[in-house]
Design a protein around this motif. Structure first.
Motif, PDB file in Angstrom:
ATOM      1  N   ILE A  37      13.521  13.617  31.906  1.00  0.00           N
ATOM      2  CA  ILE A  37      13.285  15.053  31.745  1.00  0.00           C
ATOM      3  C   ILE A  37      12.345  15.218  30.558  1.00  0.00           C
ATOM      4  O   ILE A  37      12.594  14.666  29.490  1.00  0.00           O
ATOM      5  N   GLU A  38      11.264  15.978  30.739  1.00  0.00           N
ATOM      6  CA  GLU A  38      10.271  16.172  29.679  1.00  0.00           C
ATOM      7  C   GLU A  38      10.472  17.470  28.920  1.00  0.00           C
ATOM      8  O   GLU A  38      10.097  17.573  27.759  1.00  0.00           O
ATOM      9  N   LYS A  39      11.032  18.499  29.598  1.00  0.00           N
ATOM     10  CA  LYS A  39      11.245  19.748  28.878  1.00  0.00           C
ATOM     11  C   LYS A  39      12.473  20.490  29.379  1.00  0.00           C
ATOM     12  O   LYS A  39      12.898  20.329  30.509  1.00  0.00           O
ATOM     13  N   CYS A  76      23.995  17.520  23.131  1.00  0.00           N
ATOM     14  CA  CYS A  76      23.581  16.139  22.873  1.00  0.00           C
ATOM     15  C   CYS A  76      22.137  15.944  23.343  1.00  0.00           C
ATOM     16  O   CYS A  76      21.860  16.063  24.528  1.00  0.00           O
ATOM     17  N   LEU A  77      21.266  15.641  22.397  1.00  0.00           N
ATOM     18  CA  LEU A  77      19.868  15.365  22.718  1.00  0.00           C
ATOM     19  C   LEU A  77      19.395  14.115  21.979  1.00  0.00           C
ATOM     20  O   LEU A  77      18.250  14.039  21.536  1.00  0.00           O
ATOM     21  N   ALA A  78      20.279  13.144  21.836  1.00  0.00           N
ATOM     22  CA  ALA A  78      19.912  11.891  21.185  1.00  0.00           C
ATOM     23  C   ALA A  78      18.880  11.160  22.051  1.00  0.00           C
ATOM     24  O   ALA A  78      18.816  11.363  23.257  1.00  0.00           O
ATOM     25  N   ARG A  79      18.086  10.329  21.404  1.00  0.00           N
ATOM     26  CA  ARG A  79      17.080   9.497  22.100  1.00  0.00           C
ATOM     27  C   ARG A  79      16.119  10.322  22.951  1.00  0.00           C
ATOM     28  O   ARG A  79      15.990  10.145  24.152  1.00  0.00           O
ATOM     29  N   ASN A  80      15.467  11.276  22.300  1.00  0.00           N
ATOM     30  CA  ASN A  80      14.418  12.071  22.916  1.00  0.00           C
ATOM     31  C   ASN A  80      13.220  12.020  21.972  1.00  0.00           C
ATOM     32  O   ASN A  80      13.140  11.120  21.142  1.00  0.00           O
ATOM     33  N   ASN A  81      12.321  12.978  22.080  1.00  0.00           N
ATOM     34  CA  ASN A  81      11.141  13.027  21.206  1.00  0.00           C
ATOM     35  C   ASN A  81      11.096  14.325  20.410  1.00  0.00           C
ATOM     36  O   ASN A  81      10.030  14.870  20.155  1.00  0.00           O
ATOM     37  N   ASN A 103      15.503  10.607  17.153  1.00  0.00           N
ATOM     38  CA  ASN A 103      14.422  11.515  17.492  1.00  0.00           C
ATOM     39  C   ASN A 103      13.356  11.363  16.419  1.00  0.00           C
ATOM     40  O   ASN A 103      13.351  10.369  15.701  1.00  0.00           O
ATOM     41  N   ASN A 104      12.464  12.338  16.300  1.00  0.00           N
ATOM     42  CA  ASN A 104      11.377  12.266  15.311  1.00  0.00           C
ATOM     43  C   ASN A 104      11.433  13.433  14.339  1.00  0.00           C
ATOM     44  O   ASN A 104      10.407  13.978  13.952  1.00  0.00           O
TER      45      ASN A 104
END
Length: 189
Positions: A37-39, A76-81, A103-104
């Motif tokens: 999923i990108e967005k 939970c949004l771990a390990r995304n950008n 994340n960043n």
């Protein structure tokens, strides 16, 4: 390059797999979709009953379309950008746990809207300075913080004063990086 999975398609697959409507479910896990999923698209606004939403291990860059998630307590949004914390306003009065490790994230701008936040798991991001960390002091209910793997934490852990400094700056904390915080009781003196 292939197009990412949309939230709409991921929810359709989830409904088929779980044999229930996403709009009526309290827990929805859309982690590690292939393609990722990108967005966070508008399909999220239908998840009125959702209490826990996991979108970990995708390629999402920013928070969006959370305005329909009126019961959301755990995100939970771990390990995304993800690069910043803007876009959380609509869940600021309900969210109790935010999991955003790997994340960043460098800047903490936007975190102040999470008035009910008790647990923040944001290990392995890019927070480098106390100016950003100090924004966590606005979160009066924050009790537990996982912050290891951020440049700020690594620097002060090497110097041996991370837990003391972090707990001094965010007075509400009871636990940092798994270590309970023992505060001097003013009544003992």
């Amino acid at each position: 390059m292939s197009k990412g999975t949309s939230i709409k398609d991921a929810l359709a697959s989830w409904e088929k797999e779980n044999e229930k409507k996403a709009s009526e479910s309290e827990e929805i896990i859309l982690s590690a979709q292939m393609p990722p999923i990108e967005k966070m698209d508008a399909s999220l606004t239908n998840l009125k009953a959702c209490v826990k939403l996991s979108l970990s291990s995708n390629t999402i860059e920013k928070f969006a379309n959370l305005n329909g998630l009126t019961n959301l307590k755990i995100l939970c949004l771990a390990r995304n950008n993800i690069k910043n914390l803007n876009g959380l306003d609509s869940i600021g009065q309900t969210l109790e746990q935010l999991w955003i490790s790997h994340n960043n994230i460098e800047k903490m701008k936007g975190i102040h809207v999470l008035k009910e936040l008790k647990v923040l798991v944001m290990a392995n991001n890019n927070v480098k300075d106390w100016g950003e960390f100090n924004k966590l002091a606005d979160l009066k209910k924050l009790e537990e913080l996982v912050f290891n793997g951020n440049p700020l934490e690594e620097k002060h852990t090497q110097e041996g004063n991370w837990i003391d400094m972090a707990s001094e700056k965010v007075q509400s904390l009871k636990k940092i990086d798994g270590t309970p915080i023992i505060r001097d009781d003013p009544d003992d003196e």
